[in-house]
Every structure is written in structure tokens, then in C-alpha cells.
Design an enzyme around this catalytic site. Structure first.
Site, PDB file in Angstrom:
ATOM      1  N   GLY A  98       0.747  -1.258   0.000  1.00 45.46           N
ATOM      2  CA  GLY A  98       0.000   0.000   0.000  1.00 45.46           C
ATOM      3  C   GLY A  98       0.774   1.305   0.000  1.00 45.46           C
ATOM      4  O   GLY A  98       0.171   2.362   0.184  1.00 45.46           O
ATOM      5  N   ILE A 128      -4.456  -1.335   2.352  1.00 43.44           N
ATOM      6  CA  ILE A 128      -5.079  -1.322   1.030  1.00 43.44           C
ATOM      7  C   ILE A 128      -6.551  -0.959   1.157  1.00 43.44           C
ATOM      8  O   ILE A 128      -7.277  -1.572   1.938  1.00 43.44           O
ATOM      9  CB  ILE A 128      -4.971  -2.739   0.393  1.00 43.44           C
ATOM     10  CG1 ILE A 128      -3.505  -3.122   0.212  1.00 43.44           C
ATOM     11  CG2 ILE A 128      -5.736  -2.784  -0.929  1.00 43.44           C
ATOM     12  CD1 ILE A 128      -3.297  -4.576  -0.169  1.00 43.44           C
ATOM     13  N   SER A 139       1.353   8.216   1.877  1.00 42.46           N
ATOM     14  CA  SER A 139       0.758   6.932   2.280  1.00 42.46           C
ATOM     15  C   SER A 139       1.218   6.517   3.670  1.00 42.46           C
ATOM     16  O   SER A 139       2.407   6.649   4.013  1.00 42.46           O
ATOM     17  CB  SER A 139       1.197   5.809   1.330  1.00 42.46           C
ATOM     18  OG  SER A 139       0.755   6.049   0.028  1.00 42.46           O
ATOM     19  N   ILE A 140       0.274   5.963   4.436  1.00 42.86           N
ATOM     20  CA  ILE A 140       0.633   5.462   5.763  1.00 42.86           C
ATOM     21  C   ILE A 140       1.700   4.366   5.605  1.00 42.86           C
ATOM     22  O   ILE A 140       2.693   4.333   6.344  1.00 42.86           O
ATOM     23  CB  ILE A 140      -0.624   4.939   6.494  1.00 42.86           C
ATOM     24  CG1 ILE A 140      -1.618   6.097   6.700  1.00 42.86           C
ATOM     25  CG2 ILE A 140      -0.249   4.306   7.827  1.00 42.86           C
ATOM     26  CD1 ILE A 140      -3.008   5.698   7.171  1.00 42.86           C
ATOM     27  N   THR A 194      -4.163  11.533   2.861  1.00 44.38           N
ATOM     28  CA  THR A 194      -3.493  10.674   1.881  1.00 44.38           C
ATOM     29  C   THR A 194      -4.364  10.619   0.633  1.00 44.38           C
ATOM     30  O   THR A 194      -5.463  11.166   0.634  1.00 44.38           O
ATOM     31  CB  THR A 194      -3.351   9.238   2.417  1.00 44.38           C
ATOM     32  OG1 THR A 194      -4.676   8.725   2.631  1.00 44.38           O
ATOM     33  CG2 THR A 194      -2.571   9.165   3.719  1.00 44.38           C
ATOM     34  N   TYR A 225     -18.644   7.995   3.766  1.00 46.63           N
ATOM     35  CA  TYR A 225     -17.739   6.825   3.682  1.00 46.63           C
ATOM     36  C   TYR A 225     -18.426   5.647   2.980  1.00 46.63           C
ATOM     37  O   TYR A 225     -17.814   4.636   2.696  1.00 46.63           O
ATOM     38  CB  TYR A 225     -17.290   6.446   5.098  1.00 46.63           C
ATOM     39  CG  TYR A 225     -15.916   5.827   5.189  1.00 46.63           C
ATOM     40  CD1 TYR A 225     -14.766   6.520   4.803  1.00 46.63           C
ATOM     41  CD2 TYR A 225     -15.753   4.527   5.672  1.00 46.63           C
ATOM     42  CE1 TYR A 225     -13.517   5.950   4.901  1.00 46.63           C
ATOM     43  CE2 TYR A 225     -14.498   3.954   5.774  1.00 46.63           C
ATOM     44  CZ  TYR A 225     -13.390   4.668   5.388  1.00 46.63           C
ATOM     45  OH  TYR A 225     -12.146   4.096   5.498  1.00 46.63           O
ATOM     46  N   LYS A 267     -14.789  -1.989   5.951  1.00 44.09           N
ATOM     47  CA  LYS A 267     -13.994  -1.957   7.189  1.00 44.09           C
ATOM     48  C   LYS A 267     -14.589  -2.889   8.248  1.00 44.09           C
ATOM     49  O   LYS A 267     -13.854  -3.503   9.024  1.00 44.09           O
ATOM     50  CB  LYS A 267     -13.896  -0.523   7.726  1.00 44.09           C
ATOM     51  CG  LYS A 267     -13.056   0.407   6.860  1.00 44.09           C
ATOM     52  CD  LYS A 267     -11.655  -0.133   6.596  1.00 44.09           C
ATOM     53  CE  LYS A 267     -10.746   0.880   5.951  1.00 44.09           C
ATOM     54  NZ  LYS A 267      -9.494   0.283   5.434  1.00 44.09           N
ATOM     55  N   TYR A 322     -10.974   1.928   9.934  1.00 52.80           N
ATOM     56  CA  TYR A 322     -11.511   3.259  10.252  1.00 52.80           C
ATOM     57  C   TYR A 322     -12.798   3.106  11.051  1.00 52.80           C
ATOM     58  O   TYR A 322     -13.537   2.132  10.868  1.00 52.80           O
ATOM     59  CB  TYR A 322     -11.746   4.056   8.952  1.00 52.80           C
ATOM     60  CG  TYR A 322     -12.218   5.451   9.221  1.00 52.80           C
ATOM     61  CD1 TYR A 322     -11.453   6.315  10.001  1.00 52.80           C
ATOM     62  CD2 TYR A 322     -13.445   5.902   8.738  1.00 52.80           C
ATOM     63  CE1 TYR A 322     -11.898   7.590  10.300  1.00 52.80           C
ATOM     64  CE2 TYR A 322     -13.892   7.179   9.025  1.00 52.80           C
ATOM     65  CZ  TYR A 322     -13.116   8.011   9.814  1.00 52.80           C
ATOM     66  OH  TYR A 322     -13.552   9.266  10.116  1.00 52.80           O
ATOM     67  N   ASP A 381      -1.836  -7.546  -7.394  1.00 46.43           N
ATOM     68  CA  ASP A 381      -3.194  -7.051  -7.227  1.00 46.43           C
ATOM     69  C   ASP A 381      -3.771  -7.824  -6.043  1.00 46.43           C
ATOM     70  O   ASP A 381      -3.857  -9.055  -6.088  1.00 46.43           O
ATOM     71  CB  ASP A 381      -3.990  -7.310  -8.510  1.00 46.43           C
ATOM     72  CG  ASP A 381      -5.435  -6.851  -8.388  1.00 46.43           C
ATOM     73  OD1 ASP A 381      -5.921  -6.687  -7.243  1.00 46.43           O
ATOM     74  OD2 ASP A 381      -6.075  -6.668  -9.433  1.00 46.43           O
TER      75      ASP A 381
HETATM   76  P1  NAI Z   1      -3.142   5.432   0.061  1.00 44.79           P
HETATM   77  O1  NAI Z   1      -4.029   5.846  -1.073  1.00 44.79           O
HETATM   78  O2  NAI Z   1      -1.794   5.994   0.108  1.00 44.79           O
HETATM   79  O3  NAI Z   1      -3.076   3.835   0.148  1.00 44.79           O
HETATM   80  C1  NAI Z   1      -4.050   2.965  -0.357  1.00 44.79           C
HETATM   81  C2  NAI Z   1      -3.315   1.902  -1.133  1.00 44.79           C
HETATM   82  O4  NAI Z   1      -4.173   0.843  -1.586  1.00 44.79           O
HETATM   83  C3  NAI Z   1      -2.609   2.465  -2.373  1.00 44.79           C
HETATM   84  O5  NAI Z   1      -1.216   2.235  -2.284  1.00 44.79           O
HETATM   85  C4  NAI Z   1      -3.234   1.682  -3.502  1.00 44.79           C
HETATM   86  O6  NAI Z   1      -2.365   1.495  -4.609  1.00 44.79           O
HETATM   87  C5  NAI Z   1      -3.585   0.383  -2.786  1.00 44.79           C
HETATM   88  N1  NAI Z   1      -4.504  -0.436  -3.586  1.00 44.79           N
HETATM   89  C6  NAI Z   1      -5.702  -0.058  -4.122  1.00 44.79           C
HETATM   90  N2  NAI Z   1      -6.212  -1.077  -4.840  1.00 44.79           N
HETATM   91  C7  NAI Z   1      -5.332  -2.121  -4.735  1.00 44.79           C
HETATM   92  C8  NAI Z   1      -5.306  -3.452  -5.243  1.00 44.79           C
HETATM   93  N3  NAI Z   1      -6.288  -3.924  -6.020  1.00 44.79           N
HETATM   94  N4  NAI Z   1      -4.244  -4.243  -4.944  1.00 44.79           N
HETATM   95  C9  NAI Z   1      -3.230  -3.786  -4.160  1.00 44.79           C
HETATM   96  N5  NAI Z   1      -3.208  -2.535  -3.638  1.00 44.79           N
HETATM   97  C10 NAI Z   1      -4.243  -1.721  -3.930  1.00 44.79           C
HETATM   98  O7  NAI Z   1      -3.963   5.856   1.378  1.00 44.79           O
HETATM   99  P2  NAI Z   1      -3.781   5.477   2.931  1.00 44.79           P
HETATM  100  O8  NAI Z   1      -4.622   6.461   3.645  1.00 44.79           O
HETATM  101  O9  NAI Z   1      -2.354   5.352   3.269  1.00 44.79           O
HETATM  102  O10 NAI Z   1      -4.538   4.081   3.030  1.00 44.79           O
HETATM  103  C11 NAI Z   1      -3.976   2.946   3.643  1.00 44.79           C
HETATM  104  C12 NAI Z   1      -5.025   2.227   4.484  1.00 44.79           C
HETATM  105  O11 NAI Z   1      -5.358   3.056   5.609  1.00 44.79           O
HETATM  106  C13 NAI Z   1      -6.339   1.925   3.766  1.00 44.79           C
HETATM  107  O12 NAI Z   1      -6.824   0.662   4.180  1.00 44.79           O
HETATM  108  C14 NAI Z   1      -7.242   3.026   4.296  1.00 44.79           C
HETATM  109  O13 NAI Z   1      -8.619   2.681   4.216  1.00 44.79           O
HETATM  110  C15 NAI Z   1      -6.762   3.074   5.732  1.00 44.79           C
HETATM  111  N6  NAI Z   1      -7.183   4.255   6.483  1.00 44.79           N
HETATM  112  C16 NAI Z   1      -6.968   5.497   5.968  1.00 44.79           C
HETATM  113  C17 NAI Z   1      -7.441   6.620   6.628  1.00 44.79           C
HETATM  114  C18 NAI Z   1      -7.279   7.977   6.019  1.00 44.79           C
HETATM  115  O14 NAI Z   1      -7.991   8.898   6.434  1.00 44.79           O
HETATM  116  N7  NAI Z   1      -6.370   8.161   5.073  1.00 44.79           N
HETATM  117  C19 NAI Z   1      -8.130   6.525   7.941  1.00 44.79           C
HETATM  118  C20 NAI Z   1      -8.244   5.164   8.427  1.00 44.79           C
HETATM  119  C21 NAI Z   1      -7.801   4.083   7.701  1.00 44.79           C
END
Ligand code: NAI
Length: 271
Positions: free
Chosen positions: A15, A95, A21-22, A199, A160, A167, A150, A66
Site C-alpha cells: 500500500g 489497502i 501513504s501510511i 493521503t 464513507y 472496514k 476506520y 493485485d
Molecule cells: P493510500 O491511497 O496511500 O493507500 C491505499 C493503497 O491501496 C494504495 O497504495 C493503492 O495502490 C492500494 N490499492 C488499491 N487497490 C489495490 C489493489 N487492487 N491491490 C493492491 N493494492 C491496492 O492511502 P492510505 O490512507 O495510506 O490508506 C492505507 C489504508 O489506511 C487503507 O486501508 C485506508 O482505508 C486506511 N485508512 C486510511 C485513513 C485515512 O484517512 N487516510 C483513515 C483510516 C484508515
């Protein structure tokens, strides 16, 4: 400051899309703490190229996968154990994606094929990763697996939409697979429920800025940043949390236990 908390450990981090990105921050910290890691993301995300920069810094290889494809995940785990020279000690599932959110669909007008895609990408992929790890016997004893969640899994945040269900499923998978993996290999499985974070995935949610500010004012410690979240992940991967499993761990500056704050009162009181 590094503490060598992950010295000698091998991990897979999914991810990391860009510096926001986190997972990106988790990868940097895992490397700092002495872990050897493999990075993975969807082939589509690779094309953006930024992950190469991270891989260089962390001295890590990248394996495209994927997360909805069992075949890709099988390749991810078998190649990772080969590259890292042994079984895996920790996995980060970071992800999430909802085509319905991306296309601005309202909750009453969801596209059900996309809904299934949301669930597959954001939740079932977590089950798939663990099932593959189990079948390949790829996890080390006392390993740690973490996914990011989340609070919309428990409470309503209207924008959401179908990610709320994703989630809820994700957290349920953590409990159920957590039981199984504990019995099988003493592996622990948890979700970290993170504050809104700026992000790509986060800011894709409608009205995110207001959402972010509201959470910040409703959290006595303020929102937890991506960097804070990375620190928590590292602790969960370390040997200091061996008996924590099947939990949804709130990492939200106190948001989930707060009814109202002075900041919110001030915001809505007539001047
Ligand atoms: P991000 O957009 O940087 O990361 C999401 C990642 O999921 C991306 O790297 C993307 O390429 C990957 N992804 C999407 N479809 C995919 C697939 N088919 N196969 C493999 N990878 C795939 O955003 P973030 O915020 O770092 O998200 C990371 C996690 O944190 C997610 O689960 C998100 O729901 C969760 N989260 C985020 C919050 C926020 O406010 N940003 C709050 C709470 C949880």
C-alpha cells in the site's frame, strides 16, 4: 530515534503509493528499526513509479500484486520468503479503494458490482493474504499481521458509504483469522483504527477536509498522523506486543471515547 525493535525480522508492506501513504511511513520506520522488507502494490500503482524511490531508501525489492488476485498473492509470499531468506515475521495490509466513492455515488444509489469490488479490494484481500500465508506456511511463529481500519466500521460517517461495510468485514476477518492463526502458529492479527489522514485514499472521501478538522477538534490529543500510525504499527510488529491479538485498536487521539469537546462547542456557539 531507532530502537532496533525489528532487528532480524522480515516483513511484507503493502500500500505505499506516495510519500503521504501510511504504508510509506511504516516502510521507512521498519527499515530504520532493522527489518528487511519487501514492498508490494497493485501493478497499476507501480506505474506511477514513486515506490522505486522508497525501495531504494529501504533497500527493498518490490513485488507487484493485485490484492484481489490469489495467484498474485501466492507469488508475493513465495517470492518474499525467497528474497528475504526465510519466513515472514510481519505483514502490513494497507489497502483500500471504493469505486463508488471514487465515482461520487451516494449510499442510496450504489453500483453493486463496484460494491463487490470495494469489498474484494479493501477486505477480502486481507483474508486472501492470510489464507495464502497459511497454505504456504510462510509465517514465522509469533509473527504479527496488521490491517488499517476506520471507525466508520462502528459508526455512521455518511460520505464513507460502502467503505464502512468493507472496514466492518476487515475487522471481522482480523478476529476470525486471528483466532485461527493464534492456534496454528502463535501469529497475532489486529486492525488499527486510524484517525482521518491526508493521503490519496483519505482525501478521496467527499468533504474530507471538514471531516479531518472535525475529528481533530473532537480528539483531545488531536488526530493521529500517518507518522504516528507508523510508530504504532512498528510496536505491533515488535516482540513487545506478543499477546495482543484479535483486536481493533483505536489509534485516534481519543476521538472514539469523546462525546463533545470545548473546541466543538466553541465552533458551533453563536458569537
Ligand atoms: P493510500 O491511497 O496511500 O493507500 C491505499 C493503497 O491501496 C494504495 O497504495 C493503492 O495502490 C492500494 N490499492 C488499491 N487497490 C489495490 C489493489 N487492487 N491491490 C493492491 N493494492 C491496492 O492511502 P492510505 O490512507 O495510506 O490508506 C492505507 C489504508 O489506511 C487503507 O486501508 C485506508 O482505508 C486506511 N485508512 C486510511 C485513513 C485515512 O484517512 N487516510 C483513515 C483510516 C484508515
Amino acid at each position: 530515534m531507532a530502537y532496533n525493535l525489528l532487528k532480524g525480522k522480515r516483513g511484507i508492506i503493502s500500500g505505499a503509493l506516495n510519500e503521504e501513504s501510511i504504508a510509506w511511513k511504516v516502510a521507512l520506520k521498519a527499515h530504520e528499526e532493522g527489518a528487511e522488507i519487501v514492498l508490494t502494490n497493485a501493478p497499476l500503482a507501480m506505474r506511477m513509479g514513486e515506490i522505486n524511490k522508497l525501495a531504494e531508501t529501504c533497500n527493498a525489492q518490490i513485488i507487484p500484486a493485485d490484492a484481489t488476485s490469489v495467484e498474485d498473492i501466492e507469488n508475493l509470499f513465495s517470492k518474499s520468503t525467497e528474497i528475504l531468506g526465510g519466513k515472514i515475521d510481519f505483514v502490513l495490509h494497507s489497502i483500500g479503494m471504493s469505486p463508488n466513492i471514487r465515482k461520487g455515488k451516494e449510499y442510496g444509489d450504489l453500483n453493486y458490482e463496484w460494491f463487490q469490488k470495494t469489498l474484494d479490494i479493501s477486505a477480502l484481500s486481507f483474508h486472501k493474504m492470510m489464507a495464502v500465508a497459511e497454505k504456504q506456511d510462510a509465517m514465522n511463529e509469533w509473527g504479527s499481521i496488521v490491517a488499517l481500519s476506520y471507525i466508520a466500521a462502528q459508526r455512521v460517517f455518511p460520505d464513507y458509504t460502502d467503505m464502512s461495510q468493507a472496514k466492518a468485514v476487515l475487522e471481522s476477518i482480523a478476529r476470525n483469522y486471528g483466532y485461527r492463526f493464534a492456534k496454528l502458529k502463535n501469529v497475532r492479527v489486529n486492525t488499527i483504527s486510524q484517525s482521518p489522514t491526508m493521503t490519496t485514499a483519505g482525501s478521496g472521501v467527499g468533504g474530507f477536509d471538514a471531516f479531518f478538522e472535525y475529528a481533530n477538534k473532537m480528539s483531545p490529543l488531536g488526530n493521529a498522523s500517518a507518522e504516528d500510525c507508523a510508530n504504532y504499527c512498528i510496536m505491533m510488529f515488535s516482540d513487545l506486543t506478543r499477546k495482543v491479538t484479535m483486536q481493533n485498536l483505536m489509534h485516534d487521539g481519543g476521538f472514539s471515547s469523546t462525546g463533545i469537546t470545548e473546541d466543538i462547542v466553541e465552533m458551533i456557539s453563536p458569537k
